[in-house]
Design a protein around this motif. Structure first.
Motif, PDB file in Angstrom:
ATOM      1  N   ASN A 306      72.065  22.575  40.460  1.00 36.23           N
ATOM      2  CA  ASN A 306      70.908  23.371  40.867  1.00 36.23           C
ATOM      3  C   ASN A 306      70.809  23.354  42.388  1.00 36.23           C
ATOM      4  OD1 ASN A 306      68.579  24.844  41.065  1.00 36.23           O
ATOM      5  ND2 ASN A 306      67.239  23.282  40.194  1.00 36.23           N
ATOM      6  N   TYR A 307      70.739  24.564  42.987  1.00 38.25           N
ATOM      7  CA  TYR A 307      70.709  24.681  44.442  1.00 38.25           C
ATOM      8  C   TYR A 307      69.556  25.555  44.916  1.00 38.25           C
ATOM      9  CZ  TYR A 307      75.177  22.592  43.632  1.00 38.25           C
ATOM     10  OH  TYR A 307      76.161  21.721  43.202  1.00 38.25           O
ATOM     11  N   GLN A 308      68.525  25.703  44.079  1.00 37.15           N
ATOM     12  CA  GLN A 308      67.402  26.559  44.440  1.00 37.15           C
ATOM     13  C   GLN A 308      66.655  26.048  45.665  1.00 37.15           C
ATOM     14  OE1 GLN A 308      65.123  25.338  40.661  1.00 37.15           O
ATOM     15  NE2 GLN A 308      63.479  25.772  42.092  1.00 37.15           N
ATOM     16  N   ASN A 309      66.767  24.740  45.944  1.00 39.92           N
ATOM     17  CA  ASN A 309      66.073  24.167  47.101  1.00 39.92           C
ATOM     18  C   ASN A 309      66.902  24.262  48.373  1.00 39.92           C
ATOM     19  OD1 ASN A 309      67.934  22.296  46.011  1.00 39.92           O
ATOM     20  ND2 ASN A 309      66.952  20.620  47.132  1.00 39.92           N
ATOM     21  N   ARG A 310      68.060  24.878  48.283  1.00 38.01           N
ATOM     22  CA  ARG A 310      68.912  25.056  49.453  1.00 38.01           C
ATOM     23  C   ARG A 310      68.606  26.398  50.124  1.00 38.01           C
ATOM     24  NH1 ARG A 310      73.534  21.808  49.974  1.00 38.01           N
ATOM     25  NH2 ARG A 310      73.293  19.940  48.710  1.00 38.01           N
ATOM     26  N   TYR A 311      69.300  26.666  51.203  1.00 40.60           N
ATOM     27  CA  TYR A 311      69.122  27.896  51.972  1.00 40.60           C
ATOM     28  C   TYR A 311      69.177  29.127  51.071  1.00 40.60           C
ATOM     29  CZ  TYR A 311      70.593  31.829  54.897  1.00 40.60           C
ATOM     30  OH  TYR A 311      70.717  33.050  55.478  1.00 40.60           O
ATOM     31  N   PHE A 312      68.243  30.029  51.260  1.00 47.08           N
ATOM     32  CA  PHE A 312      68.149  31.305  50.556  1.00 47.08           C
ATOM     33  C   PHE A 312      68.048  31.100  49.052  1.00 47.08           C
ATOM     34  CE2 PHE A 312      68.772  35.932  50.476  1.00 47.08           C
ATOM     35  CZ  PHE A 312      68.215  36.267  51.691  1.00 47.08           C
ATOM     36  N   GLY A 313      67.352  30.033  48.651  1.00 45.97           N
ATOM     37  CA  GLY A 313      67.199  29.748  47.223  1.00 45.97           C
ATOM     38  C   GLY A 313      68.511  29.502  46.513  1.00 45.97           C
TER      39      GLY A 313
END
Length: 647
Positions: A306-313
């Motif tokens: 899960n990478y939603q908390n990274r740059y550009f969601g």
């Protein structure tokens, strides 16, 4: 969604800011009249244009290397109730997936989305999601989706929703990989072909009901020979926090725990269904993984992506699972095709940091012996033993094998014999170094999987002090005088045990010929007058096979070297001389160090051959340590297709 690591998962999201926003978004569903795309930077616009040229969906279902693409939470790209939608990053990933389905280095065969497609479950958001997934549909790509907690509420008995109307079973009615859905429509099954077999992927709702689990069990029972990958939104969560970057991941191979719902999924479905070997979920961050043993005692790999908390969601980031059945490995990498498509010079700082995520929880490899792991439901076919008569090719001058001669574990004693099945009379007799233990040479049922005879000899020999039992041809054996001036092929099978030691066991010979180089009148470069005129040995440097021999046409040796051989694995070794050049093969593959020099025949002093024994200056100085299988010597060069391993 929403819960970072270090805290047990909570189904009640209304106390968090994001939970509040989600509730507000659901309350306002249908109020917004239109959807506004985020303004594109020049780089984004350029990437979108370049990405419009999509290739053809054409994976290779037979290749032993294939890729499963995984896309976790894309919710922040689709927040229609806030007039905030941007399909570009996700569509870039979809185009990348389609384009690389026909790339033999990637061979992407399927894409699985892990839920939370939208932030607000708004119909306007799903209208845009529908357009993005049309990229996959237009090219016939194989994929699955499932609902996350930001797409739906309650369990899979909830009935009609914008998610179900957009991405329910009806969407897959023309998909060749679609294997069905449960009555609710929220749990689906998909079957794809890869590496010459069928794989079942289950896409389960974020809250599967008893009815949903019952359906999933029925699906697995209906596909009893398929490995199963289970995807869902909420299963394991990471045990470390995301308050630093790069993240401090603790033990990257064991930093995840089952959530409350994950425990239910484990108990209801995973634990007792050995076909499930890999699970994938989103929902939590940071990324993490763990390995648990199921009720059958086998590993199940459980991963969070899960990478939603990274740059550009996350920007439509994808996790690529590269299955390599030749190497028994899954190599995992995490990339952002939307950013990779941009001109590197025009990427902003954050984009540059997120083109590839290379931390230990995002870029790693998993060792899986696929045949062994799947053996409970797809038994590995055992190649049957072949009769000796089938292996007696034209020109066979000696063929020794060890099946049907003794009980596994029983010792061979001095004077016992092994017949030469070639009919040439080159029988072997057991000889023992004085003072050696009685069980230094035993019969064994172990063998190379492609070996004709399903048996071997287990040697327990070495030096310091010298000990062991070996075999020798008789003083008058016809093989002793053979010089093979027109060429030859020598084959055998070997396995070294874990206690193999370079000092005690290095340079022991699998096969050698009595008679020293000095006694044969050899001299010159690289000549050791005390060494035998022929030896197929295992070196003390990483267990490299070496064929060192003195040809008829030179006074100095020709030496062929192979690569290091790992322990506890059977290896087929072959030496082939065509009358001019000598080549060494390991597992039917030629080695790099085979000298390109004229090398005619094999020097002989008319003395016996040794199996498992090696002499120096006329006296045995070391005995082999490990297993030796079938040995065949032919008086002509054989192509690899005619080796003892041939199918």
């Amino acid at each position: 969604m929403c819960t970072p690591g270090n805290t047990p998962p909570r189904d009640d999201l209304t106390h968090s800011r994001r939970g509040f926003l989600r509730s507000a978004g659901l309350a306002g569903a249908g109020v917004v009249a239109g959807t506004t795309l985020l303004p594109e930077t020049p780089a984004v616009a350029a990437a979108a244009v370049a990405g419009d040229r999509t290739g053809t969906w054409r994976p290779d279902p037979a290749a032993l290397r294939f890729t499963l693409a995984v896309m976790p939470d894309t919710q922040f790209l689709y927040w229609g109730s806030q007039d905030s939608v941007n399909r570009v990053p996700q569509e870039a990933s979809f185009r990348y997936i389609v384009d690389n389905s026909a790339n033999p280095d990637l061979n992407i065969v399927f894409m699985a989305h892990l839920g939370d497609l939208t932030q607000d479950a708004d119909p306007l958001s799903f209208q845009q999601v529908d357009k993005a997934f049309a990229v996959l549909d237009a090219h016939g790509a194989a994929y699955s989706v499932l609902a996350g907690n930001h797409d739906v509420s309650g369990d899979d008995s909830r009935g009609d929703t914008p998610y179900l109307r957009t991405l329910g079973p009806q969407r897959f009615r023309h998909a060749k990989t679609f294997a069905g859905a449960d009555p609710s429509g929220y749990n689906t099954a998909h079957v794809f072909r890869a590496a010459g077999r069928s794989w079942l992927l289950l896409a389960l709702d974020w809250r599967t009901s008893d009815q949903g689990f019952s359906w999933a069990r029925d699906v697995i029972r209906a596909h009893p020979r398929m490995p199963v990958i289970l995807t869902t939104h909420d299963l394991v969560y990471s045990t470390y926090d995301d308050n630093v970057f790069p993240y401090e991941s603790g033990d990257p191979e064991n930093n995840a725990l089952l959530s409350d719902h994950g425990r239910t999924v484990w108990d209801e479905l995973i634990d007792d269904h050995d076909q499930i070997f890999l699970t994938l979920n989103g929902h939590y961050w940071p990324a993490g993984r763990t390995t648990l043993q199921n009720a059958h005692g086998n590993d199940v790999h459980l991963h969070i992506a899960n990478y939603q908390n990274r740059y550009f969601g996350g920007g439509g980031m994808i996790r690529l699972y590269h299955f390599d059945l030749a190497r028994d490995t899954i190599d995992v990498e995490t990339i952002n095709p939307w950013i990779l498509a941009q001109d590197p010079e025009s990427r902003n700082e954050l984009a540059a940091q997120h083109a590839r995520i290379t931390g230990p929880v995002d870029d790693f490899s998993i060792a899986i012996d696929f045949d062994e792991r799947f053996s409970s439901f797809v038994p590995v076919p055992v190649r049957p033993a072949r009769p000796a008569s089938r292996e007696l090719v034209e020109g066979t001058v000696a063929y020794w094998r060890f099946d049907g001669l003794g009980t596994p574990g029983a010792a061979l004693t001095e004077g016992d014999s092994v017949p030469d099945l070639s009919g040439r009379g080159n029988h072997l007799t057991v000889a023992t170094v004085p003072g050696t233990a009685a069980d230094a040479l035993t019969w064994s049922a172990e063998h190379h999987p492609d070996q004709p005879g399903h048996a071997s000899l287990k040697f327990t020999g070495g030096r310091n002090p010298l000990h062991g039992t070996y075999l020798t041809t008789a003083a008058n054996a016809p093989l002793n005088d053979e010089t093979f001036a027109s060429g030859y092929t020598i084959e055998t099978f070997v396995m070294m045990p874990l206690d193999w030691d370079a000092g005690r066991n290095g340079w022991a010979a699998v096969l050698s010929r009595r008679g020293s180089a000095g006694a044969a009148g050899k001299h010159g470069r690289n000549t050791d007058p005390g060494e035998p005129v022929l030896q197929l040995s295992i070196s003390n440097n990483g267990r490299e096979p070496q064929f060192n021999h003195y040809p008829l046409n030179t006074t100095y040796p020709t030496t062929n070297w192979g690569h290091g051989l790992v322990e506890l694995r059977w290896w087929h070794l072959a030496v082939v001389n065509d009358g001019r050049r000598t080549r060494l093969y390991v597992e039917s593959a030629p080695v790099v160090d085979s000298p390109n020099r004229l090398s005619v025949g094999l020097t002989s002093l008319g003395l016996p051959w040794l199996v498992g024994g090696h002499e120096y200056a006329g006296a045995v100085d070391i005995v082999f340590h490990g297993n030796v299988g079938d040995i065949r010597i032919v008086d002509r060069p054989l192509p690899a297709r005619d080796f003892l391993t041939a199918r």
